[in-house]
Design a protein around this motif. Structure first.
Motif, PDB file in Angstrom:
ATOM      1  N   LEU A 152      59.167  55.246  56.096  1.00 50.79           N
ATOM      2  CA  LEU A 152      57.707  55.192  56.026  1.00 50.79           C
ATOM      3  C   LEU A 152      57.256  53.745  55.926  1.00 50.79           C
ATOM      4  N   VAL A 153      56.439  53.337  56.904  1.00 52.27           N
ATOM      5  CA  VAL A 153      55.920  51.966  56.952  1.00 52.27           C
ATOM      6  C   VAL A 153      54.404  52.004  56.823  1.00 52.27           C
ATOM      7  N   VAL A 154      53.860  51.114  55.994  1.00 53.57           N
ATOM      8  CA  VAL A 154      52.420  50.929  55.886  1.00 53.57           C
ATOM      9  C   VAL A 154      52.135  49.472  56.217  1.00 53.57           C
ATOM     10  N   ASP A 155      51.531  49.241  57.380  1.00 46.12           N
ATOM     11  CA  ASP A 155      51.242  47.889  57.852  1.00 46.12           C
ATOM     12  C   ASP A 155      49.753  47.608  57.640  1.00 46.12           C
ATOM     13  N   VAL A 156      49.447  46.740  56.687  1.00 48.49           N
ATOM     14  CA  VAL A 156      48.062  46.455  56.301  1.00 48.49           C
ATOM     15  C   VAL A 156      47.600  45.191  57.029  1.00 48.49           C
ATOM     16  N   GLY A 157      46.822  45.375  58.087  1.00 41.74           N
ATOM     17  CA  GLY A 157      46.331  44.241  58.855  1.00 41.74           C
ATOM     18  C   GLY A 157      44.895  43.918  58.517  1.00 41.74           C
ATOM     19  N   ALA A 158      44.273  43.096  59.361  1.00 37.26           N
ATOM     20  CA  ALA A 158      42.869  42.738  59.153  1.00 37.26           C
ATOM     21  C   ALA A 158      41.938  43.774  59.743  1.00 37.26           C
ATOM     22  N   GLY A 159      42.350  44.405  60.869  1.00 35.77           N
ATOM     23  CA  GLY A 159      41.476  45.364  61.535  1.00 35.77           C
ATOM     24  C   GLY A 159      41.785  46.806  61.215  1.00 35.77           C
ATOM     25  N   THR A 160      43.064  47.118  61.030  1.00 34.68           N
ATOM     26  CA  THR A 160      43.471  48.489  60.720  1.00 34.68           C
ATOM     27  C   THR A 160      44.651  48.474  59.759  1.00 34.68           C
ATOM     28  N   THR A 161      44.874  49.613  59.127  1.00 38.06           N
ATOM     29  CA  THR A 161      46.110  49.853  58.382  1.00 38.06           C
ATOM     30  C   THR A 161      46.882  50.925  59.145  1.00 38.06           C
ATOM     31  N   GLU A 162      48.082  50.577  59.588  1.00 38.23           N
ATOM     32  CA  GLU A 162      48.936  51.493  60.340  1.00 38.23           C
ATOM     33  C   GLU A 162      49.901  52.168  59.380  1.00 38.23           C
ATOM     34  N   ILE A 163      49.886  53.496  59.363  1.00 40.54           N
ATOM     35  CA  ILE A 163      50.780  54.273  58.507  1.00 40.54           C
ATOM     36  C   ILE A 163      51.641  55.140  59.421  1.00 40.54           C
ATOM     37  N   ALA A 164      52.963  55.049  59.297  1.00 40.66           N
ATOM     38  CA  ALA A 164      53.813  55.799  60.218  1.00 40.66           C
ATOM     39  C   ALA A 164      55.127  56.181  59.554  1.00 40.66           C
ATOM     40  N   VAL A 165      55.555  57.412  59.844  1.00 42.12           N
ATOM     41  CA  VAL A 165      56.897  57.863  59.506  1.00 42.12           C
ATOM     42  C   VAL A 165      57.729  57.779  60.778  1.00 42.12           C
TER      43      VAL A 165
END
Length: 335
Positions: A152-165
């Protein structure tokens, strides 16, 4: 004699653009910002110099962020910016055909993907391959994305937060949430206007956000310079760290709720993997004070911050550019 081929990886972010030269490392890491003379159409600055102009320009100069939530918002400006940055990344290498592995948000539409492909091609890239950004971020964080185990990755950017298994090199469940660094900055600005009657710029709000942990540890307040909303005069105020933390509470809780929603969609076998492996945070917002603990409480799993989280995605995409055995992770090919 034919031209040499140069392989790169590209992370086109809302706030930062990064270019990785295969076998050479990160060559460009600059703000995604372009200063344009709106009268003549002439580009005045790109990257860090343009970023410093934000909020300080005369009426005929506009600082543009040509990407929004991972999608191209201004095609012409994005293409001109890319062309300039590709030249910087290839400096000293002589003429070469460029092939690029480009990070793409997991929910980008077909139209959005086509815009990215077209902008890269017009900017001089001969071949473009896409990789879902969560996959690239996981790879850059050193996670076993190709194994038969859940990640499980949570990528917190400036425009979106990407959450993916992720499992077996693919995305099992994912969400792209429009709660991110920009939203957090705006939440701080809104609270200061309402509670303290002071208007601050985007860069000031960002400094408050990133300085929160250090201020807390030292028992200090945060100094704000802005404009008094009632008088219009410049003002300097001391802001309690709790005031900033209160501004961030709602958006951070929304991120946590979305992470739980993605977990709820996972098959039981993967849920068991995730219980032990936990959550890995990547992106510029990974180190945001309070986020790690909030996710730990919400998910009941360990939470880890990747090494150099801001560059994890471009480094992961760079590995794909370097290693042909990772080609199965790539999503699309444009020739």
């Amino acid at each position: 004699m034919g031209l040499l081929t140069r392989d790169i990886a590209l992370d086109l972010g809302t706030a930062s653009t990064r270019i990785y030269n295969a076998h050479g490392g990160i060559a460009v890491d600059v703000p995604t910002a372009v200063a344009v003379n709106t009268t003549t159409g002439r580009i005045l600055a790109i990257g860090a110099e343009a970023g410093r102009m934000y909020g300080r320009t005369p009426a005929h100069v506009k600082v543009v962020r040509p990407l929004r939530a991972g999608n191209i918002d201004d095609f012409e400006v994005a293409e001109r910016m890319l062309r300039h940055l590709l030249m910087l990344a290839g400096r000293g290498r002589g003429p070469a055909r460029t092939q690029a592995v480009v990070c793409a948000p997991s929910d980008t539409t077909g139209v959005g993907r086509r815009a990215v492909l077209d902008a890269c091609r017009v900017a001089g890239v001969s071949r473009v391959r896409l990789i879902p950004k969560p996959v690239a971020a996981a790879l850059g964080a050193g996670l076993p994305v190709q194994e038969a185990t859940g990640t499980l990755v949570v990528d917190v950017g400036a425009g979106t937060t990407e959450i993916a298994v992720l499992c077996l090199g693919g995305v099992v469940a994912a969400r792209s949430v429009p709660v991110s660094g920009d939203v957090l900055d705006e939440a701080i600005r809104t609270r200061l206007r309402k509670r303290l009657q002071v208007d601050v710029g985007r860069h000031t709000a960002e400094r408050l956000k990133t300085g929160l942990a250090a201020a807390d540890a030292a028992g200090r307040t945060l100094t704000v310079r802005g404009r008094d909303t009632s008088t219009g005069m410049p003002v300097t105020l001391a802001v309690e760290a709790d005031e900033v933390r209160a501004a961030l509470r709602d958006p951070l809780e929304r991120i946590a709720a979305e992470v739980v929603a993605v977990l709820d969609r996972c098959p039981p076998e993967l849920s068991r993997d995730l219980l032990g492996r936990g959550v890995t945070l990547t992106g510029e917002g990974a180190r945001l004070d309070g986020l790690e603990e909030l996710l730990r409480r919400a998910t009941g799993t360990p939470v880890h911050i990747a090494s150099e989280p801001g560059t994890a995605a471009v480094r992961g995409a760079g590995r794909c550019a370097e290693d042909p055995s990772l080609a199965n992770l790539l999503e699309a090919v444009s020739r």
